[in-house]
Scaffold this motif. Sequence first.
Motif: not given
Length: 144
Positions: A33-45, A66-67, A104-113
Amino acid sequence: MLRGIMKDHGWAVQFVEDNRRPFAYTIGLHNLGLPELLVTGLQPQTAGRVLNSLGHQIVDDGTFLRPAMHIDYQGEFMFEVIDVEHPDVHLKYAVELCSPRIRAFQLVWTDARGHWPWERGWSHGRRRQPVLGVRTQPNGEAAS
């Protein structure tokens, strides 16, 4: 194999290799009963660790995503939750094993800065982080 992992653990993580745009996503959270999660641009591990950890927080601890929500992930990543516009295009195995009507919800991440990919100056070397939905403001409206 994925069905077996889902049966044993509640969900599985699928990594899609691509030299320029790798991504990973969960398969099976929809059945809970939940949204799937997705992340782009990260290494597999890293992607697997993040998705499994957040999956446990959602399923076991009752964390509600939530968005527009920001998540400080162990001081390592800052994520913003984005509603994926067309999950059926990207989450092929989740569609096949769960439903063509997954969310689905994407988990978008910040860069090092601390810059988001939609901000000027975002950089993470040669890695890319496609954003697969439209950002939502905390008040529920689409961001510009």
